[in-house]
Write an enzyme that holds these catalytic residues in place. Sequence first.
Site, PDB file in Angstrom:
ATOM      1  N   PRO A   1      -1.772   3.571  -4.676  1.00 29.94           N
ATOM      2  CA  PRO A   1      -1.814   2.165  -5.391  1.00 29.94           C
ATOM      3  C   PRO A   1      -1.609   1.159  -4.244  1.00 29.94           C
ATOM      4  O   PRO A   1      -1.279   0.956  -3.138  1.00 29.94           O
ATOM      5  CB  PRO A   1      -0.563   2.059  -5.989  1.00 29.94           C
ATOM      6  CG  PRO A   1      -0.037   3.621  -6.303  1.00 29.94           C
ATOM      7  CD  PRO A   1      -0.627   4.298  -5.241  1.00 29.94           C
TER       8      PRO A   1
ATOM      9  N   ILE B   1       0.837  -1.172   0.033  1.00 29.41           N
ATOM     10  CA  ILE B   1       0.061   0.121  -0.176  1.00 29.41           C
ATOM     11  C   ILE B   1       0.767   1.120   0.129  1.00 29.41           C
ATOM     12  O   ILE B   1       1.801   1.602   0.988  1.00 29.41           O
ATOM     13  CB  ILE B   1      -0.931   0.063   1.122  1.00 29.41           C
ATOM     14  CG1 ILE B   1      -1.803  -1.106   1.143  1.00 29.41           C
ATOM     15  CG2 ILE B   1      -1.812   1.332   1.105  1.00 29.41           C
ATOM     16  CD1 ILE B   1      -2.457  -1.568   2.563  1.00 29.41           C
ATOM     17  N   HIS B   2       0.874   2.090  -1.077  1.00 24.16           N
ATOM     18  CA  HIS B   2       1.723   3.176  -1.259  1.00 24.16           C
ATOM     19  C   HIS B   2       0.743   4.450  -1.085  1.00 24.16           C
ATOM     20  O   HIS B   2       0.136   4.791  -2.180  1.00 24.16           O
ATOM     21  CB  HIS B   2       2.687   2.940  -2.695  1.00 24.16           C
ATOM     22  CG  HIS B   2       3.698   4.033  -2.693  1.00 24.16           C
ATOM     23  ND1 HIS B   2       3.445   5.321  -3.027  1.00 24.16           N
ATOM     24  CD2 HIS B   2       5.049   3.591  -2.742  1.00 24.16           C
ATOM     25  CE1 HIS B   2       4.683   5.919  -2.999  1.00 24.16           C
ATOM     26  NE2 HIS B   2       5.496   5.043  -2.878  1.00 24.16           N
ATOM     27  N   VAL B   3       0.849   5.272  -0.038  1.00 22.46           N
ATOM     28  CA  VAL B   3      -0.050   6.370   0.098  1.00 22.46           C
ATOM     29  C   VAL B   3       0.565   7.586  -0.813  1.00 22.46           C
ATOM     30  O   VAL B   3       1.710   8.057  -0.485  1.00 22.46           O
ATOM     31  CB  VAL B   3      -0.206   6.536   1.612  1.00 22.46           C
ATOM     32  CG1 VAL B   3      -1.038   7.739   1.554  1.00 22.46           C
ATOM     33  CG2 VAL B   3      -0.562   5.476   2.421  1.00 22.46           C
ATOM     34  N   GLY B   4       0.001   7.886  -1.579  1.00 24.18           N
ATOM     35  CA  GLY B   4       0.271   9.009  -2.434  1.00 24.18           C
ATOM     36  C   GLY B   4       1.326   8.714  -3.289  1.00 24.18           C
ATOM     37  O   GLY B   4       2.148   7.596  -3.418  1.00 24.18           O
TER      38      GLY B   4
END
Length: 165
Positions: free
Chosen positions: A132, A84-87
């Site tokens: 993503p 989980i890639h925040v931003g």
Amino acid sequence: MLKKLFGKKEKSLDEVIYSPLNGKVVELETVPDPTFSQKMMGDGIAIEPTDGKVVSPVNGKIIQFFHTKHAVGIESESGLEILIHVGLETVGMGGEGFEGHVKEGDKVKVGDSLITVDLDLVKEKASSTITPVIITNPDVLETVDKKYSEGATIETEIMSTRVKS
């Protein structure tokens, strides 16, 4: 090898991945970053978040938690590795605006809090809040069914998978 010789069929394991954020679920190909849109890190979806609460989308274990707190890796019970890639371009924020609630090795359940992020700060300092959600080991997948939604919540199923055994 013995399975092939004696004709035993490999078993599959079904797993549901829930949305780690509230927001709009979109195709990974629409992410304005080629690393994600061209699936260089794996397959998945992306979420345009409406708030800054990031939760676990599966039951599993934290296998990676970036020191900048902008991304987390989870290994699910069936062996899926989910990033989980925040931003986008949030690594440059150096952790500012991000609060981590887990560490590597922690066991998590669906809905457990992973990260809290100040989305307004991300909008100001990074290129996008789009997040993503990537299966980084897609070679273990037999099938993946993606489910897009205008208004997903952290209880919404976003992918159903079948993992090879």
